[in-house]
Design a protein around this motif. Structure first.
Motif, PDB file in Angstrom:
ATOM      1  N   ASN A   6       0.833  -1.224   0.000  1.00  7.94           N
ATOM      2  CA  ASN A   6       0.000   0.000   0.000  1.00  7.94           C
ATOM      3  C   ASN A   6       0.858   1.261   0.000  1.00  7.94           C
ATOM      4  O   ASN A   6       0.664   2.170   0.818  1.00  7.94           O
ATOM      5  N   VAL A   7       1.829   1.287  -0.893  1.00 11.58           N
ATOM      6  CA  VAL A   7       2.751   2.431  -0.987  1.00 11.58           C
ATOM      7  C   VAL A   7       2.060   3.545  -1.781  1.00 11.58           C
ATOM      8  O   VAL A   7       1.703   3.349  -2.954  1.00 11.58           O
ATOM      9  N   ARG A   8       1.876   4.678  -1.164  1.00  5.89           N
ATOM     10  CA  ARG A   8       1.163   5.781  -1.819  1.00  5.89           C
ATOM     11  C   ARG A   8       2.164   6.803  -2.372  1.00  5.89           C
ATOM     12  O   ARG A   8       3.025   7.278  -1.635  1.00  5.89           O
ATOM     13  N   VAL A   9       2.025   7.097  -3.669  1.00  2.00           N
ATOM     14  CA  VAL A   9       2.847   8.177  -4.247  1.00  2.00           C
ATOM     15  C   VAL A   9       1.921   9.128  -4.999  1.00  2.00           C
ATOM     16  O   VAL A   9       0.894   8.704  -5.547  1.00  2.00           O
ATOM     17  N   PRO A  10       2.278  10.423  -5.059  1.00  2.65           N
ATOM     18  CA  PRO A  10       1.443  11.380  -5.800  1.00  2.65           C
ATOM     19  C   PRO A  10       1.392  11.025  -7.293  1.00  2.65           C
ATOM     20  O   PRO A  10       2.298  10.351  -7.811  1.00  2.65           O
ATOM     21  N   VAL A  11       0.358  11.501  -7.981  1.00  2.88           N
ATOM     22  CA  VAL A  11       0.187  11.150  -9.408  1.00  2.88           C
ATOM     23  C   VAL A  11       1.394  11.534 -10.261  1.00  2.88           C
ATOM     24  O   VAL A  11       1.703  10.856 -11.236  1.00  2.88           O
ATOM     25  N   ASP A  12       2.079  12.602  -9.866  1.00  4.00           N
ATOM     26  CA  ASP A  12       3.212  13.027 -10.707  1.00  4.00           C
ATOM     27  C   ASP A  12       4.453  12.138 -10.517  1.00  4.00           C
ATOM     28  O   ASP A  12       5.518  12.442 -11.054  1.00  4.00           O
ATOM     29  N   HIS A  13       4.319  11.042  -9.794  1.00  4.73           N
ATOM     30  CA  HIS A  13       5.437  10.088  -9.674  1.00  4.73           C
ATOM     31  C   HIS A  13       5.379   8.997 -10.730  1.00  4.73           C
ATOM     32  O   HIS A  13       6.227   8.107 -10.749  1.00  4.73           O
ATOM     33  N   LEU A  14       4.362   9.057 -11.584  1.00  7.57           N
ATOM     34  CA  LEU A  14       4.318   8.148 -12.741  1.00  7.57           C
ATOM     35  C   LEU A  14       5.267   8.711 -13.790  1.00  7.57           C
ATOM     36  O   LEU A  14       5.173   9.893 -14.155  1.00  7.57           O
ATOM     37  N   LEU A  15       6.193   7.870 -14.264  1.00  7.48           N
ATOM     38  CA  LEU A  15       7.177   8.321 -15.262  1.00  7.48           C
ATOM     39  C   LEU A  15       6.755   7.794 -16.634  1.00  7.48           C
ATOM     40  O   LEU A  15       6.543   6.590 -16.809  1.00  7.48           O
ATOM     41  N   GLY A  16       6.648   8.707 -17.601  1.00 12.91           N
ATOM     42  CA  GLY A  16       6.191   8.275 -18.925  1.00 12.91           C
ATOM     43  C   GLY A  16       4.700   7.981 -18.885  1.00 12.91           C
ATOM     44  O   GLY A  16       4.021   8.275 -17.909  1.00 12.91           O
ATOM     45  N   PRO A  17       4.188   7.385 -19.973  1.00 10.29           N
ATOM     46  CA  PRO A  17       2.741   7.178 -20.038  1.00 10.29           C
ATOM     47  C   PRO A  17       2.258   6.035 -19.153  1.00 10.29           C
ATOM     48  O   PRO A  17       3.040   5.147 -18.803  1.00 10.29           O
ATOM     49  N   GLU A  18       0.976   6.065 -18.819  1.00 14.11           N
ATOM     50  CA  GLU A  18       0.373   4.925 -18.127  1.00 14.11           C
ATOM     51  C   GLU A  18       0.499   3.731 -19.064  1.00 14.11           C
ATOM     52  O   GLU A  18       0.412   3.871 -20.290  1.00 14.11           O
ATOM     53  N   ASP A  19       0.747   2.569 -18.539  1.00 14.13           N
ATOM     54  CA  ASP A  19       0.943   1.330 -19.309  1.00 14.13           C
ATOM     55  C   ASP A  19       2.229   1.348 -20.155  1.00 14.13           C
ATOM     56  O   ASP A  19       2.404   0.505 -21.028  1.00 14.13           O
ATOM     57  N   GLY A  20       3.116   2.296 -19.881  1.00 17.00           N
ATOM     58  CA  GLY A  20       4.319   2.395 -20.720  1.00 17.00           C
ATOM     59  C   GLY A  20       5.559   1.737 -20.127  1.00 17.00           C
ATOM     60  O   GLY A  20       6.674   1.928 -20.631  1.00 17.00           O
ATOM     61  N   ALA A  21       5.389   0.942 -19.065  1.00 12.67           N
ATOM     62  CA  ALA A  21       6.562   0.445 -18.333  1.00 12.67           C
ATOM     63  C   ALA A  21       7.499  -0.400 -19.199  1.00 12.67           C
ATOM     64  O   ALA A  21       8.725  -0.271 -19.094  1.00 12.67           O
ATOM     65  N   LYS A  22       6.936  -1.223 -20.080  1.00 11.86           N
ATOM     66  CA  LYS A  22       7.816  -2.107 -20.867  1.00 11.86           C
ATOM     67  C   LYS A  22       8.690  -1.303 -21.830  1.00 11.86           C
ATOM     68  O   LYS A  22       9.859  -1.627 -22.048  1.00 11.86           O
ATOM     69  N   VAL A  23       8.105  -0.250 -22.393  1.00 11.77           N
ATOM     70  CA  VAL A  23       8.884   0.591 -23.322  1.00 11.77           C
ATOM     71  C   VAL A  23      10.010   1.287 -22.557  1.00 11.77           C
ATOM     72  O   VAL A  23      11.161   1.330 -23.007  1.00 11.77           O
ATOM     73  N   LEU A  24       9.687   1.796 -21.377  1.00 10.35           N
ATOM     74  CA  LEU A  24      10.709   2.480 -20.572  1.00 10.35           C
ATOM     75  C   LEU A  24      11.804   1.486 -20.158  1.00 10.35           C
ATOM     76  O   LEU A  24      12.991   1.807 -20.175  1.00 10.35           O
ATOM     77  N   ALA A  25      11.370   0.271 -19.800  1.00  9.90           N
ATOM     78  CA  ALA A  25      12.343  -0.743 -19.366  1.00  9.90           C
ATOM     79  C   ALA A  25      13.299  -1.073 -20.511  1.00  9.90           C
ATOM     80  O   ALA A  25      14.510  -1.213 -20.313  1.00  9.90           O
ATOM     81  N   GLN A  26      12.791  -1.180 -21.719  1.00  9.76           N
ATOM     82  CA  GLN A  26      13.656  -1.485 -22.865  1.00  9.76           C
ATOM     83  C   GLN A  26      14.675  -0.382 -23.066  1.00  9.76           C
ATOM     84  O   GLN A  26      15.844  -0.622 -23.326  1.00  9.76           O
ATOM     85  N   ARG A  27      14.201   0.836 -22.961  1.00  8.69           N
ATOM     86  CA  ARG A  27      15.082   1.989 -23.123  1.00  8.69           C
ATOM     87  C   ARG A  27      16.218   1.917 -22.086  1.00  8.69           C
ATOM     88  O   ARG A  27      17.385   2.115 -22.373  1.00  8.69           O
ATOM     89  N   ARG A  28      15.826   1.592 -20.860  1.00  9.75           N
ATOM     90  CA  ARG A  28      16.785   1.551 -19.766  1.00  9.75           C
ATOM     91  C   ARG A  28      17.793   0.425 -19.950  1.00  9.75           C
ATOM     92  O   ARG A  28      19.000   0.607 -19.831  1.00  9.75           O
ATOM     93  N   LEU A  29      17.256  -0.762 -20.274  1.00 10.27           N
ATOM     94  CA  LEU A  29      18.132  -1.933 -20.300  1.00 10.27           C
ATOM     95  C   LEU A  29      19.017  -1.936 -21.535  1.00 10.27           C
ATOM     96  O   LEU A  29      20.126  -2.457 -21.503  1.00 10.27           O
ATOM     97  N   GLY A  30      18.519  -1.361 -22.634  1.00 12.81           N
ATOM     98  CA  GLY A  30      19.333  -1.316 -23.864  1.00 12.81           C
ATOM     99  C   GLY A  30      20.681  -0.672 -23.583  1.00 12.81           C
ATOM    100  O   GLY A  30      21.745  -1.226 -23.867  1.00 12.81           O
ATOM    101  N   GLY A  31      20.635   0.515 -22.976  1.00 11.77           N
ATOM    102  CA  GLY A  31      21.872   1.225 -22.663  1.00 11.77           C
ATOM    103  C   GLY A  31      22.719   0.456 -21.663  1.00 11.77           C
ATOM    104  O   GLY A  31      23.922   0.283 -21.846  1.00 11.77           O
ATOM    105  N   GLY A  32      22.057  -0.052 -20.611  1.00 12.36           N
ATOM    106  CA  GLY A  32      22.792  -0.748 -19.545  1.00 12.36           C
ATOM    107  C   GLY A  32      23.571  -1.938 -20.059  1.00 12.36           C
ATOM    108  O   GLY A  32      24.714  -2.166 -19.666  1.00 12.36           O
TER     109      GLY A  32
END
Ligand SMILES: Cc1cc2nc3c(=O)[nH]c(=O)nc-3n(C[C@H](O)[C@H](O)[C@H](O)COP(=O)(O)OP(=O)(O)OC[C@H]3O[C@@H](n4cnc5c(N)ncnc54)[C@H](O)[C@@H]3O)c2cc1C
Length: 427
Positions: A211-237
């Motif tokens: 039940n970790v509560r964060v304000p709405v502006d703590h969503l990074l990128g679009p809603e449902d966009g986690a896989k795209v962001l993860a690819q971006r992150r891992l590609g470079g790494g």
């Protein structure tokens, strides 16, 4: 397209400076005050911060970030050459502002963050005023993101996160954690109520988000966009790991060669035994193949982007694990009993090879990516014979010379004989 292997004289000069700086400043710090570069202790900072400042003064800080993302914009090829030096020294990536997991997280923030998010998190991360972690893997399985369950539910101006993550590197020390949920990527300050860090494992943390509560502006990128962001992150790494692996295997190779010339056995220096020579020759070839693969990939990223370089990045990922395993093993073996101790870097390097094959995605998954993408460039042969089946090709080629063969019995006999005997010279 031309591919230029030369390094501009100005950057070559920078690389020389980096090599000297690492040898005379970073390595001594690592040996005498291990961990000082990462520490928030004021005495440790007093030792490490002036070194970081020297790097900043040379314009070499956070070299991985492109100009449009707030970095110096040197590109991946130059970063690869730099990492060939930095990867030799434990603290060098921190001293140069290019240490994982912050690098990948900064890339995500730079690419997908709002201006407010960049001000709040990217700038302090770049300055190492804060540190971050990345929570993606879950206890029930890491290789398949479809198995992940951690989810965020919207509640007015907040998101409520529930789930369990496994192997979040440096989670315990992070100020903010990037949490991959099934419906988006969230930035969670570690002190938020409900973030529960388990006792084990110590370095790569097991974390429950209750039940970790964060304000709405703590969503990074679009809603449902986690896989795209993860690819971006891992590609470079992944490519950064491969760049640093080149440095590691070069170090192992230097140690192997020095030792081979320094010890005697059965009447000659061990470098004169052929099996030792084979190990040196194989290692030399494999290191240079890896190095060229990494440089080619870095160059491709610079000239396209990480998405279009995916096949090459995946190839670097599993190839660097294999070369690290084989070269560090040979170096350790040539070192004899000393190699089995922790009195040289070799034992830790060899033990790190299986880790390299798992971190940032297991080798198998990357091999599947490579095979699938490569196969897209091929088609099945139309009939029962492969395209390169010689008798069928010869029959087809004979049609080109049909008039000549019909007119000249000598040439006809030659062609008939070739067809009977196969490929060899018949005249
Ligand atoms: C040093 C280190 C640091 C890490 N840091 C982080 C971090 O900061 N944040 C984070 O979220 N995660 C991190 N991880 C976790 C890492 O991403 C996962 O370990 C990885 O994705 C594999 O997941 P798993 O461990 O659950 O293995 P599993 O998914 O259980 O896989 C185990 C084995 O199953 C086989 N296998 C799995 N899938 C396939 C397939 N498709 N085809 C064939 N065989 C397959 C392979 O042999 C594989 O090795 C880190 C891991 C390491 C080792």
């Amino acid at each position: 397209m031309a591919w230029d292997f030369s390094t501009e004289p100005e950057f070559a000069e920078q690389l020389d400076w980096v090599a000297e700086f690492c040898r005379t400043e970073v390595e001594p710090l690592d040996l005498v005050f291990p961990g000082a570069a990462y520490s928030r202790d004021p005495k440790a900072k007093a030792l490490a911060d002036p070194l970081k400042q020297q790097v900043k003064d040379r314009g070499l800080w956070a070299l991985f970030l492109d100009h449009d993302l707030g970095g110096p914009g040197f590109g991946q090829l130059k970063l690869a050459l730099l990492n060939e030096v930095l990867g030799r020294y434990r603290s060098a990536p921190v001293i140069f502002g290019t240490a994982a997991p912050d690098t990948g997280n900064m890339e995500m923030l730079a690419a997908y963050g709002t201006e407010a998010q960049k001000d709040r998190w990217l700038k302090p991360l770049m300055n190492q005023e804060i540190f971050s972690a990345y929570s993606m893997t879950e206890p029930q399985g890491g290789s398949d993101p479809n198995l992940f369950k951690t989810h965020a539910t919207r509640d007015g101006d907040e998101w409520i996160i529930n789930g369990e993550k496994w192997f979040t590197s440096a989670g315990f020390h992070a100020d903010i954690i990037f949490v991959m949920c099934t419906n988006g990527m969230f930035v969670v300050p570690r002190e938020t109520p409900g973030v529960k860090i388990m006792e084990f494992p110590a370095v790569h943390n097991h974390i429950r988000y209750e039940n970790v509560r964060v304000p709405v502006d703590h969503l990074l990128g679009p809603e449902d966009g986690a896989k795209v962001l993860a690819q971006r992150r891992l590609g470079g790494g992944r490519i950064h790991h491969a760049m640093r692996t080149v440095a590691q295997v070069k170090l192992a190779f230097d140690m192997m060669c020095e030792r081979a010339l320094s010890r005697e056995s059965h009447g000659k220096v061990i470098a004169e035994h052929q099996m030792v020579q084979e190990m040196i020759a194989d290692s030399y070839a494999e290191i240079n193949m890896l190095r060229l693969l990494v440089l080619w990939t870095a160059w491709t990223i610079d000239n396209t982007d990480t998405r279009r370089s995916r096949t090459q990045i995946a190839t670097c990922k599993y190839t660097c694990a294999k070369v690290l395993r084989d070269v560090s093993y040979r170096a350790l073996h040539i070192m004899g009993s000393l190699g089995t101790t922790d009195l040289t870097p070799l034992q830790a390097m060899w033990a790190g090879a299986p880790t390299m094959a798992i971190a940032d995605g297991v080798d198998e998954v990357h091999k599947v990516t490579v095979a699938r993408n490569v196969l897209k460039g091929y088609e099945p042969h139309p009939g029962v014979w492969p395209t390169e089946y010689i008798p069928a090709k010869r029959d087809e080629a004979r049609k080109k010379y049909a008039d000549l063969i019909a007119a000249d019995p000598d040439l006809a006999a030659w062609a008939d004989l070739a067809a009977k005997r196969g490929h060899g010279r018949v005249r």
